[in-house]
Write an enzyme that holds these catalytic residues in place. Structure first.
Site, PDB file in Angstrom:
ATOM      1  N   ARG A 255      -8.789  10.278 -13.864  1.00 16.07           N
ATOM      2  CA  ARG A 255      -8.323  10.325 -12.470  1.00 16.07           C
ATOM      3  C   ARG A 255      -7.768   8.977 -11.998  1.00 16.07           C
ATOM      4  O   ARG A 255      -7.311   8.853 -10.864  1.00 16.07           O
ATOM      5  CB  ARG A 255      -9.468  10.743 -11.555  1.00 16.07           C
ATOM      6  CG  ARG A 255      -9.904  12.187 -11.785  1.00 16.07           C
ATOM      7  CD  ARG A 255     -10.924  12.658 -10.771  1.00 16.07           C
ATOM      8  NE  ARG A 255     -10.459  12.478  -9.412  1.00 16.07           N
ATOM      9  CZ  ARG A 255     -11.266  12.233  -8.380  1.00 16.07           C
ATOM     10  NH1 ARG A 255     -12.572  12.124  -8.559  1.00 16.07           N
ATOM     11  NH2 ARG A 255     -10.776  12.097  -7.165  1.00 16.07           N
ATOM     12  N   LYS A 256      -7.782   7.962 -12.857  1.00 17.03           N
ATOM     13  CA  LYS A 256      -7.323   6.626 -12.464  1.00 17.03           C
ATOM     14  C   LYS A 256      -5.868   6.403 -12.859  1.00 17.03           C
ATOM     15  O   LYS A 256      -5.478   6.602 -13.998  1.00 17.03           O
ATOM     16  CB  LYS A 256      -8.189   5.555 -13.130  1.00 17.03           C
ATOM     17  CG  LYS A 256      -9.634   5.594 -12.694  1.00 17.03           C
ATOM     18  CD  LYS A 256     -10.431   4.531 -13.414  1.00 17.03           C
ATOM     19  CE  LYS A 256     -11.876   4.578 -12.994  1.00 17.03           C
ATOM     20  NZ  LYS A 256     -12.673   3.554 -13.695  1.00 17.03           N
TER      21      LYS A 256
ATOM     22  N   ASP B  97       0.830  -1.202   0.000  1.00 13.58           N
ATOM     23  CA  ASP B  97       0.000   0.000   0.000  1.00 13.58           C
ATOM     24  C   ASP B  97       0.869   1.258   0.000  1.00 13.58           C
ATOM     25  O   ASP B  97       0.672   2.156  -0.819  1.00 13.58           O
ATOM     26  CB  ASP B  97      -0.924  -0.022   1.218  1.00 13.58           C
ATOM     27  CG  ASP B  97      -1.777   1.220   1.332  1.00 13.58           C
ATOM     28  OD1 ASP B  97      -2.625   1.448   0.447  1.00 13.58           O
ATOM     29  OD2 ASP B  97      -1.597   1.971   2.307  1.00 13.58           O
TER      30      ASP B  97
END
Length: 159
Positions: A131-132, A86
């Site tokens: 936005r990805k 992450d």
């Protein structure tokens, strides 16, 4: 309280040197204090992390999984591996110029990671559309692949 202090074991310094051609990357100067959970304690017994960028500006990390990341006997907990993915995959997007939050993180575990082992994480931004932002990474040592990750990041409006 005396027993808790007596049980604390400090581990020796760990070599987190990068490969030839890697340049140290000052991640906290880019994203601030948000890196405290994984890489915030460079001398602790949980994680020790040092980030680098290569000549193509891809983000790499050397990571030590200490005794406080334990899961199955003698091995890192899957949640510890996911936490590293992450942080590192999100940071790879930031380092590539995309201020993001993680929208979805998929981690595929390939082998159990022994505690007190230094591993390498390679990451790269695969695509950016609207936005990805899609980032891939892999955690390995030598020929052993411990985990692969795929992260869908969403850019933060106005940043």
């Amino acid at each position: 309280m005396a027993n808790a202090a007596a049980e604390t074991v400090c581990t020796p310094p760990v070599d987190l040197s990068g490969e030839a051609g890697w340049v140290p990357f000052d991640a906290p100067s880019l994203v601030g204090e948000s890196l405290r959970f994984v890489s915030g304690d460079p001398a602790g017994n949980r994680f020790r992390v040092r980030y680098y960028r290569d000549g193509e500006k891809h983000l790499h990390a050397r990571i030590w999984f200490g005794p406080e990341t334990g899961g199955p006997p003698g091995h890192a907990h899957g949640g510890a591996v996911a936490a590293v993915m992450d942080e590192a995959l999100g940071l790879a997007a930031w380092a590539a110029g995309y201020p993001i939050v993680v929208g979805n993180l998929n981690v595929s575990f390939r082998a159990m990671l022994p505690l007190e082992t230094v591993v390498t994480l390679e990451s790269r931004v695969i695509s950016a559309e609207g936005r990805k932002v899609m980032v891939h990474g892999r955690l390995f040592r030598g020929e052993t692949l411990f985990a692969e990750g795929e992260c869908l990041c969403i850019t933060i409006p106005g940043c």
